[in-house]
Design an enzyme around this catalytic site. Sequence first.
Site, PDB file in Angstrom:
ATOM      1  N   HIS A 436       0.885  -1.323  -0.010  1.00  0.00           N
ATOM      2  CA  HIS A 436       0.052   0.059  -0.148  1.00  0.00           C
ATOM      3  C   HIS A 436       0.720   1.168  -0.132  1.00  0.00           C
ATOM      4  CE1 HIS A 436      -3.173  -2.918   0.277  1.00  0.00           C
ATOM      5  NE2 HIS A 436      -4.056  -1.684  -0.321  1.00  0.00           N
ATOM      6  N   GLU A 678     -12.010 -10.349  -5.997  1.00  0.00           N
ATOM      7  CA  GLU A 678     -10.526 -10.346  -5.976  1.00  0.00           C
ATOM      8  C   GLU A 678     -10.038 -11.500  -5.379  1.00  0.00           C
ATOM      9  OE1 GLU A 678      -9.610  -6.685  -3.341  1.00  0.00           O
ATOM     10  OE2 GLU A 678     -11.452  -6.939  -2.349  1.00  0.00           O
ATOM     11  N   ASP A 702      -5.200  -8.052  -5.143  1.00  0.00           N
ATOM     12  CA  ASP A 702      -5.478  -9.127  -4.237  1.00  0.00           C
ATOM     13  C   ASP A 702      -5.823 -10.253  -5.299  1.00  0.00           C
ATOM     14  OD1 ASP A 702      -5.172  -8.623  -1.843  1.00  0.00           O
ATOM     15  OD2 ASP A 702      -6.816  -7.174  -1.521  1.00  0.00           O
ATOM     16  N   CYS A 749     -10.031  -1.903 -10.664  1.00  0.00           N
ATOM     17  CA  CYS A 749      -9.582  -0.811  -9.782  1.00  0.00           C
ATOM     18  C   CYS A 749      -8.301  -1.476  -9.170  1.00  0.00           C
ATOM     19  CB  CYS A 749     -10.416  -0.439  -8.724  1.00  0.00           C
ATOM     20  SG  CYS A 749     -11.112  -1.709  -7.625  1.00  0.00           S
TER      21      CYS A 749
END
Length: 815
Positions: A436, A678, A702, A749
């Site tokens: 992240h 995901e 993911d 996304c």
Amino acid sequence: ELAMQMVRERVPIAVAGGIEDPNDPIGTDPLRVAAAIEAVYSPDGVLVLMDLGSALMSAETALEFLEPDQQEHIYLCEAPLVEGAIAAAVEAMLGSSITQVLAAARNALVAKLQQLAPLLPEHAPEVVAEPPINLTEAPGLTVTVPNRVGLHARPLAKLIELLGQFSAEVYVTKIDTTVNARSINQMATLGARQGDELHFHAVGPDAAAVLTAIQALAADNFADRDDDDRRDHDPVGATALAIPKTVALNQLLGISAAVGIAIGPVAYHAPVLPSVTEWPVADGAAEWQRFQAAIQATVAELQAVQISTQQTVGPAEATIFTAHRLIVQDPELQEDVRRQILDEHRNVEAAWQRAMQAVVARYQAVEDDYLRARVADLLDSGQRVLRHLLKVTLPTFRFEHPVILVAEQLTPSDTAQLDPQKILGLVTAAGGATSHSAILARALGIPAIVGVPELLLHVKPGQMIALDGATGQIWLAPTTAELTELQQKRTTWQAAQQAAARASQQFAITRDGKRIEVTANISSANDVAFALAMGAEGVGLFRTEFLFMGREQVPDEEEQTMAYRAAAQKLGSRPLVIRTLDVGGDKPIPALGIAAETNPFLGWRGIRYCLDNPEIFKPQLRAILRASAGQPIKLMLPMMSTLDEVERAKVMIDAAQDELRAAGIAFDQALEIGIMIETPSAVLLAAELAQMVDFFSIGTNDLTQYLMAADRGNRQVASLVNALQPAVIRAIQQVVQAAHKAEIWVGLCGELAGNPLASPLLVGLGLDELSMHAAAIPLVKARIQQLDLSQAQQLAEKCLTLRSVTEVEHLLAAV
Ligand code: PEP
Ligand code: MG
């Protein structure tokens, strides 16, 4: 000659000194170096040692004369020529691998340093603790240090953790220095290396038991697996994986995290101790209590950091925070502080700072790169305690001039604070491309490189370095020629960004008229302005977990409503997809107090946690609904893996709607509800899921890690965590087909959406929306505007037949 004598021709050695000029024979000739390499070449590898000046350049140039497959096996090594050659030759004679030979050469000065240390006053070993009694009387145990690189932070942490289970005091003697074994600082500065004899003595009721336990731990290599051990103590990257062989000597190579070129001075994010004032205290007991409370709070905080590191980087690396905890709880430091408070009547802040400074000075005095690098750990943990004492949150990322920020690791909340005006580039020792922090760096448009574990040993604050975020290269001492070239690249990059930024305000419509909605991923309402400036047509993913991070209390319904409304208002009539709390994985939320999990990415994540915790989930659902009144908000649920989860979530949404209706509170009655795809399970159930919701958004970050069974934050498996893997492309195709069959829209996304190279493929696969970090929007839009839908479809068909990620990347690069 010396090296050859030592190994008596059992190791091939070739010499390449001098040039063909009888008048001036001192120099080096790249052709001779290349010929020498050829003379001893084998695919096992060739180690090249050189002295200075032209030798260095000739060695680098020589590589160019070799075949590319040979180049891969050549290791240029900066070790001292004489000591390095002897150490390497002896290691090679033992039949060791090239990486072991390389490591031996690089450590060649250690023995010399050790021998000379007593003669150099500032390096003289220090007796740091006087044992309270004569230890010769106490039960003892002698251990020969088995660890390849000695007892460094992690095995020491294991040892001290073990001692915590016993009450006996344990002392360790190496030669004539005795230290308290519970003190990580004293133990570290003892400098216990492989083969050193350590004499343990225990004093107390369970003395015999603790010695038995130590013996068992030592027999288990102090619980330090050899490869972990190498990774930890291999700061200069002696292992083959850490340094790609073709990288030049003054370069490091990491994982590309955000594209762009940066040139500038280094600033460390290694917090320094803030200045504290000293005053006399009358009530020593109260002061001591204040200290204990601060230590407790720090330990709790470090536990949370450890959990998050386990998730972002890995459990082995996270044990460094066990060491941090041991540092702040170190009995030697505690005793020093206690003495200063009670005997010298010093306030606790000043006492703590003095105690830390004394330990830092001791670490710095030891001629050991590894230990010196640990000073950052000391300062980091020391600063945490001070922060709790002073009850201040320190401004960590304020810089007067633009800098390249270098850090061991940045948490997502750290990265989120960065100001792109002041941070030219970012390099972290830890992390993978879809961690992240990396996502946030891309979101901020900051060129970034992650996963460079040897970094902190090679750069100093203020040092001018350069980096290319696209290739992962870091120039530690760029030459004028390199700087000129990089500066040109930077100018071109910036010009392309600006041109694309202009095009970005247009819709992304292919030449034959197909429009793809291009939206932004955000983590707070503050990101909206930048997203719109970049050309976002709305928000395709609002990661709400960032509202919950880095705070002690979870945000209540009111606060969340305001945050969602603020984002919606800034977007005007543009759509806003709000994803419900995706806790877990590499996004721990200390405020929720979730216990550590062995496999957090496979654990109590996202919707799983929310369904089990309605007291957290319900207020969020109500907040999203309330914000939806009069606003084009859509609600998205993360981490779905069963049909039942969708049903249960919808029941809760219905209940929240009923409550609001009963209370006369407005919300959008026709609110669209979608899910993230995901997990592999969601891909396989896509047909059924599509019947239950209004839209899909594919989370390739993911989805890739779960399909490929490869942790998205682990640099060792970074090549598997590539969303262009054929398996991932096929999964995307299946999901798009299922969605369109059920007549719902489908977006993507994950980070893949922001890769302009992938745009033709994604358009060809039929995605209706692409949501990405805002900085990527201009280039992606520009790319789509040049496409032809039918050609993109053909390309996607072709990609679906390819057999490897390399084939896919080659094909996309050729478009
Ligand atoms: C994803 O997994 O692709 C995604 C967009 O969600 P996150 O990165 O927040 O886990
Ligand atoms: Mg995800």
